[in-house]
Write a protein that holds these residues in place. Structure first.
Motif, short mmCIF file in Angstrom:
data_model
loop_
_atom_site.label_atom_id
_atom_site.label_comp_id
_atom_site.label_asym_id
_atom_site.label_seq_id
_atom_site.Cartn_x
_atom_site.Cartn_y
_atom_site.Cartn_z
N THR A 1 0.83 -1.03 -0.07
CA THR A 1 -0.04 -0.16 -0.06
C THR A 1 0.86 1.32 -0.12
O THR A 1 2.16 1.06 0.14
CB THR A 1 -0.70 -0.09 1.50
OG1 THR A 1 -0.05 0.23 2.40
CG2 THR A 1 -1.82 -1.06 1.38
N ALA A 2 0.11 2.32 0.00
CA ALA A 2 1.15 3.46 -0.29
C ALA A 2 1.84 3.96 1.03
O ALA A 2 3.04 4.38 1.12
CB ALA A 2 0.28 4.72 -0.15
N GLU A 3 1.35 3.31 2.21
CA GLU A 3 2.09 3.54 3.51
C GLU A 3 3.32 2.51 3.61
O GLU A 3 4.19 2.60 4.53
CB GLU A 3 1.02 3.09 4.69
CG GLU A 3 -0.15 3.95 4.98
CD GLU A 3 -1.10 3.86 3.70
OE1 GLU A 3 -1.45 2.63 3.37
OE2 GLU A 3 -1.93 4.78 3.61
N ASP A 4 3.42 1.57 2.84
CA ASP A 4 4.51 0.73 2.60
C ASP A 4 5.72 1.41 1.95
O ASP A 4 6.74 0.85 1.81
CB ASP A 4 4.24 -0.83 2.19
CG ASP A 4 3.28 -1.37 2.95
OD1 ASP A 4 3.13 -1.49 4.08
OD2 ASP A 4 2.42 -2.09 2.16
N ARG A 5 5.75 2.57 1.37
CA ARG A 5 6.62 3.12 0.35
C ARG A 5 7.92 3.13 1.01
O ARG A 5 8.91 2.76 0.39
CB ARG A 5 5.89 4.34 -0.32
CG ARG A 5 6.98 4.73 -1.24
CD ARG A 5 6.33 6.16 -2.11
NE ARG A 5 6.88 6.63 -3.10
CZ ARG A 5 8.21 7.30 -3.35
NH1 ARG A 5 8.80 7.46 -2.04
NH2 ARG A 5 8.62 7.52 -4.52
N GLY B 1 11.82 4.53 -5.58
CA GLY B 1 10.46 5.24 -5.38
C GLY B 1 9.53 5.21 -6.74
O GLY B 1 8.19 5.21 -6.77
N PHE C 1 8.00 2.12 -7.62
CA PHE C 1 6.93 1.77 -6.66
C PHE C 1 5.89 2.64 -7.00
O PHE C 1 4.66 1.99 -7.20
CB PHE C 1 7.41 2.10 -5.15
CG PHE C 1 6.35 1.93 -4.04
CD1 PHE C 1 6.33 0.78 -3.51
CD2 PHE C 1 5.47 2.68 -3.59
CE1 PHE C 1 5.35 0.28 -2.73
CE2 PHE C 1 4.37 2.58 -2.94
CZ PHE C 1 4.29 1.27 -1.97
N ASP C 2 5.74 3.77 -7.44
CA ASP C 2 4.59 4.48 -7.48
C ASP C 2 4.04 4.25 -8.78
O ASP C 2 2.77 4.37 -8.92
CB ASP C 2 5.18 6.08 -7.69
CG ASP C 2 5.82 6.68 -6.45
OD1 ASP C 2 5.40 6.28 -5.21
OD2 ASP C 2 6.35 7.64 -6.58
N LYS C 3 4.87 3.64 -9.90
CA LYS C 3 4.36 3.28 -11.09
C LYS C 3 3.37 1.87 -11.08
O LYS C 3 2.28 1.80 -11.71
CB LYS C 3 5.59 3.12 -12.12
CG LYS C 3 5.22 2.77 -13.51
CD LYS C 3 6.33 2.72 -14.54
CE LYS C 3 6.49 1.64 -14.98
NZ LYS C 3 7.75 1.20 -15.86
N LEU D 1 2.42 0.58 -8.03
CA LEU D 1 1.19 0.50 -6.94
C LEU D 1 -0.24 0.62 -7.46
O LEU D 1 -0.85 -0.35 -6.88
CB LEU D 1 1.60 1.69 -6.01
CG LEU D 1 0.75 2.02 -4.72
CD1 LEU D 1 0.91 0.76 -3.80
CD2 LEU D 1 0.68 3.04 -3.77
N PRO D 2 -0.56 1.13 -8.50
CA PRO D 2 -2.01 1.15 -8.70
C PRO D 2 -2.36 -0.25 -9.24
O PRO D 2 -3.31 -0.48 -9.39
CB PRO D 2 -2.29 2.26 -9.93
CG PRO D 2 -0.90 3.25 -9.63
CD PRO D 2 0.08 2.37 -8.95
N ARG E 1 5.60 -6.10 5.42
CA ARG E 1 5.12 -4.59 4.77
C ARG E 1 6.47 -3.97 4.06
O ARG E 1 6.54 -2.63 4.33
CB ARG E 1 4.65 -3.66 5.89
CG ARG E 1 3.62 -4.23 6.77
CD ARG E 1 2.39 -4.64 6.08
NE ARG E 1 1.59 -3.70 5.05
CZ ARG E 1 0.74 -4.04 4.29
NH1 ARG E 1 0.19 -5.33 4.54
NH2 ARG E 1 0.50 -3.32 3.40
#
Length: 193
Positions: A13-17, A53, A56-58, A60-61, A70
């Motif tokens: 999840t975003a919190e795991d970034r 990062g 990850f951002d790419k 995640l969705p 985590r």
């Protein structure tokens, strides 16, 4: 005798970034590709952090980043490209021009070696060194391989670490292609059918 229990695998999840990025930066400190991309010890951590990062951002969705604890161990898988998928985001605002040139050169070499048919791509598999040796990476690899098998598609990865080639072979992967520039790299495939 101790019983071995399977790790709890979760979708990032975003919190795991933060933990995911920190684990990957630590896991790839001596990796040939990452050191080609980010050779300066003084800037390795921030540039590798920006790079991971970005990945990850790419992804995640797409819900294809699987983790243990985590983010202590991470597999970033890319599902087959769908028609209309947007092209890769640009890292130009996160990395200086010389570093970006190396990233793009390696990316071009990898993409030229990938198959033309649909496949699942294991882009990153890493475990923070403090948590190595538990078999978490193999468990995370299996999640993506199971998704590829469910789709009836092969799985593909690339590694520039010669020691990893044998590790992946023992896990059922075969070398499909090798290229020498800009970094010696093996592209490996596993048929999941």
């Amino acid at each position: 005798m101790f019983a071995v229990t399977a790790p709890e695998i979760t979708v990032a999840t975003a919190e795991d970034r933060g933990r995911v990025v920190a684990s990957l930066v630590a896991a790839f400190t001596k990796d040939p590709v990452l050191r080609f991309l980010f050779p300066d010890d003084a800037t390795y951590a921030p540039y590798a952090g920006a790079f991971f990062g970005h990945l990850f951002d790419k992804r995640l969705p797409k819900a294809t980043i699987w983790t243990v604890e985590r983010g202590a161990s991470v597999a970033i898988w890319e599902p087959p490209a769908a028609e209309g998928d947007a092209p890769d985001d640009d890292l130009a605002d996160r990395l200086p021009a010389d570093v970006l040139r190396r990233v793009r050169a390696y990316d071009r070499a990898v993409h030229a070696a990938l198959p033309a048919v649909p496949f699942w791509y294991l882009g990153v598999l890493g475990t923070h060194p403090d948590h190595a040796g538990h078999g978490w990476g193999h468990a995370l690899m299996r999640v993506g391989l199971d998704r590829a098998a469910a789709d009836g598609l092969p799985a593909v990865l690339e590694t520039s670490n010669p020691d990893n080639v044998e590790v992946y072979r023992r896990a059922g992967w075969e070398v499909a292609h090798r290229f020498a520039e800009p970094v010696p790299t093996w592209v490996m495939r596993q048929s999941t059918r």
